[in-house]
Design a protein around this motif. Structure first.
Motif, mmCIF file in Angstrom:
data_model
loop_
_atom_site.group_PDB
_atom_site.id
_atom_site.type_symbol
_atom_site.label_atom_id
_atom_site.label_comp_id
_atom_site.label_asym_id
_atom_site.label_seq_id
_atom_site.Cartn_x
_atom_site.Cartn_y
_atom_site.Cartn_z
ATOM 1 N N HIS A 41 10.192 -0.710 5.244
ATOM 2 C CA HIS A 41 10.233 -1.674 4.142
ATOM 3 C C HIS A 41 11.503 -2.507 4.183
ATOM 4 O O HIS A 41 11.493 -3.712 4.007
ATOM 5 N N ILE A 65 0.303 7.466 -18.141
ATOM 6 C CA ILE A 65 -0.082 6.053 -18.153
ATOM 7 C C ILE A 65 -0.030 5.507 -19.578
ATOM 8 O O ILE A 65 0.410 4.378 -19.808
ATOM 9 N N SER A 83 1.726 12.967 -8.731
ATOM 10 C CA SER A 83 1.227 14.325 -8.500
ATOM 11 C C SER A 83 2.370 15.340 -8.582
ATOM 12 O O SER A 83 2.186 16.453 -9.060
ATOM 13 N N GLU A 132 8.951 6.620 5.001
ATOM 14 C CA GLU A 132 8.200 5.366 5.003
ATOM 15 C C GLU A 132 9.059 4.159 4.652
ATOM 16 O O GLU A 132 8.697 3.030 4.956
ATOM 17 N N LEU A 192 1.681 7.525 -6.202
ATOM 18 C CA LEU A 192 0.758 8.658 -6.292
ATOM 19 C C LEU A 192 1.420 9.986 -5.913
ATOM 20 O O LEU A 192 1.160 11.010 -6.535
ATOM 21 N N TYR A 193 2.289 9.981 -4.885
ATOM 22 C CA TYR A 193 3.013 11.236 -4.566
ATOM 23 C C TYR A 193 3.786 11.689 -5.808
ATOM 24 O O TYR A 193 3.833 12.863 -6.137
ATOM 25 N N GLY A 223 1.128 4.385 -2.643
ATOM 26 C CA GLY A 223 1.166 5.780 -2.203
ATOM 27 C C GLY A 223 2.358 6.517 -2.793
ATOM 28 O O GLY A 223 2.234 7.643 -3.276
ATOM 29 N N HIS A 224 3.530 5.866 -2.794
ATOM 30 C CA HIS A 224 4.723 6.503 -3.366
ATOM 31 C C HIS A 224 4.497 6.850 -4.830
ATOM 32 O O HIS A 224 4.865 7.916 -5.297
ATOM 33 N N ARG A 268 -2.017 13.023 -16.199
ATOM 34 C CA ARG A 268 -1.677 11.668 -15.765
ATOM 35 C C ARG A 268 -2.061 10.613 -16.806
ATOM 36 O O ARG A 268 -1.394 9.582 -16.929
ATOM 37 N N SER A 269 -3.129 10.884 -17.551
ATOM 38 C CA SER A 269 -3.521 9.937 -18.608
ATOM 39 C C SER A 269 -2.378 9.722 -19.588
ATOM 40 O O SER A 269 -2.140 8.609 -20.062
ATOM 41 N N GLN A 329 0.839 -1.212 0.000
ATOM 42 C CA GLN A 329 0.000 0.000 0.000
ATOM 43 C C GLN A 329 0.872 1.260 0.000
ATOM 44 O O GLN A 329 0.598 2.221 -0.707
ATOM 45 N N ASP A 330 1.953 1.217 0.789
ATOM 46 C CA ASP A 330 2.904 2.338 0.786
ATOM 47 C C ASP A 330 3.449 2.582 -0.618
ATOM 48 O O ASP A 330 3.570 3.716 -1.067
ATOM 49 N N ARG A 350 8.963 12.609 2.062
ATOM 50 C CA ARG A 350 7.835 11.819 2.527
ATOM 51 C C ARG A 350 8.101 10.321 2.322
ATOM 52 O O ARG A 350 7.866 9.498 3.205
ATOM 53 N N GLU A 391 2.821 15.848 -12.253
ATOM 54 C CA GLU A 391 1.732 16.633 -12.847
ATOM 55 C C GLU A 391 1.950 18.138 -12.718
ATOM 56 O O GLU A 391 1.402 18.914 -13.497
#
Ligand SMILES: [Fe+2]
Ligand SMILES: [Fe+2]
Lengths: 315, 96
Positions: free
Chosen positions: A161, A97, A84, A157, A80-81, A77-78, A93-94, A73-74, A153, A87
């Motif tokens: 790991h 991908i 963004s 985390e 997604l950070y 999240g990484h 973002r499209s 899950q982390d 950030r 971006e």
């Protein structure tokens, strides 16, 4: 400001170790390099969920399963950070991908290796995340503001790991002969690919110089690799694992471990798409992206309807 | 290749912790306010990074631009008497 003044201003920000922010003027090549690096990094986090996801349903205990889920899950999240942060440079973002699906954007070659036994999950956490941490700690000081902040950030985390991975390896090295063999087998398969994660040797890396000059990269591939080797060889020794390198030796003068030759042909072969799992990783991503399409459409149409109802009520 | 162009709208995320001002943490994609708050929680507060979250549609934010920076902030730049160091205090005066 003239173009020359803009460039001077940009260079002086870099020189003073200040951050470049999204709306600041920047040379086109800087924008391109940062964007490429951030999207590549984001894709790596997301694709990296697959080899570990392979073991969620077969984790040996409930404790191990919960930890693995939280770790994966982390990583999401990484991703997604980093998407963004990318971006902020104006790419949708499209499009990111799409580039991934079409093979125009890369992700770390390491995730194209398969996870064959439970010890591979230990080896990934300890070696792959361990290598990633060395790189990411250095990137906390990268010159592009949003990238640097995402790295801070992420680094907070990451240490869990690596520790959970090392714990798995240590536990297996304390176990039966079969378990020890599995751990050593995972070590043998993941050691060299982990060293390759830092990228080609400095003398062969055409990106490095420009990136260092703009402080996008803050340390060279070889320096980061050496840092990782020095830490990790000792950790292997502590739990009784053998480093699969017959040329490995400690240099008493430099106080560094020296390794044998890295097989760069293997690296380039995997980067070019011929690793064991390249095809599987991308086709899996495409499949789930497309299967999620109806969900994205449904939530958007729900939101549009709710907005219409609210607007009607307020008239 | 299927048409990919269907990402959900972009929202900016602000989080407050322990009496500090709300701080911008990054952005997320979501179809509405509720999903935006839930996604912000899942992405930016997995380890107690804060309990109060604001989400704002990114296109609702008005921002200054780098081009107009000099002109925009100019009115403040020549008022050095706004800074305490501007004033001469009498010799021997303390705690002021
Ligand atoms: Fe990560
Ligand atoms: Fe990680």
């Amino acid at each position: 400001m003239t173009e020359e003044e803009k460039l001077n201003h940009f260079n002086s920000l870099i020189e003073r170790d200040e951050k470049i922010e999204p709306k600041d003027w920047m040379p086109e090549a800087y924008r391109k390099t940062v964007l490429r690096q951030m999207t590549q990094h984001a894709h790596s986090e997301v694709i990296g969920m697959q080899p570990e996801g392979n073991w969620v349903l077969r984790a040996p205990t409930l404790r191990a399963k919960k930890i693995l889920l939280a770790k994966i899950q982390d990583e999401g999240g990484h991703g997604l950070y980093l998407y963004s942060a990318a971006e902020t440079l104006g790419m949708d973002r499209s499009e990111m991908i799409e580039q991934l699906h079409e093979g125009k954007a890369k992700y770390s070659h390491i995730f194209n290796y398969p996870t064959l036994n439970w010890a591979d999950i230990g080896a990934i956490g300890w070696l792959v995340d361990g290598a990633a941490i060395v790189n990411q700690v250095s990137l906390q000081r990268t010159s592009y503001g949003p990238y640097a902040r995402a790295m801070v950030r992420i680094c907070k985390e990451e240490s869990f790991h690596q520790r959970q991975g090392y714990e798995i390896m240590a536990t297996m090295m304390n176990g039966t002969t079969a378990q020890k063999d599995m751990a050593q087998d995972a070590m043998n398969r993941w050691w060299w690919p982990s060293l390759m994660m830092f990228g080609p040797s400095d003398k062969d890396s055409w990106h490095t110089q420009e990136s260092m000059h703009w402080k996008i990269k803050r340390a060279s591939n070889d320096d980061l690799r050496q840092k990782f080797i020095d830490k990790t060889v000792d950790q292997a020794y502590v739990i009784g694992l053998t480093v699969p390198d017959k040329d490995l030796k400690f240099n008493e003068t430099t106080k560094h471990w020296e390794i044998g030759d890295i097989n760069w042909d293997e690296f380039w072969n995997v980067v070019k798409g011929n690793g064991l799992c390249n095809h599987k990783r991308i086709s899996h991503h495409i499949q789930y992206h497309n299967e999620g399409k109806w969900v994205r459409q449904a939530v958007m149409s729900y939101s549009e309807k709710m907005n219409a109802i609210q607007t009607a009520a307020s008239i | 290749m299927e048409n990919n162009n269907d990402q959900l709208p972009l929202w900016e995320v602000f989080i407050q912790k322990g009496g500090s001002p709300f701080k911008h943490e990054g952005s997320i994609h979501a179809s509405d306010k509720n999903m935006a708050l839930q996604n912000a929680r899942d992405i930016y507060t997995r380890r107690g990074e804060g309990r109060l979250i604001w989400v704002v549609p990114s296109d609702s934010i008005a921002a200054t631009t780098v081009e107009e920076e000099a002109e925009f902030f100019d009115p403040a730049d020549d008022k050095i008497y706004r800074h305490p160091t501007f004033y001469k205090m009498p010799e021997g005066a303390k705690n002021i």
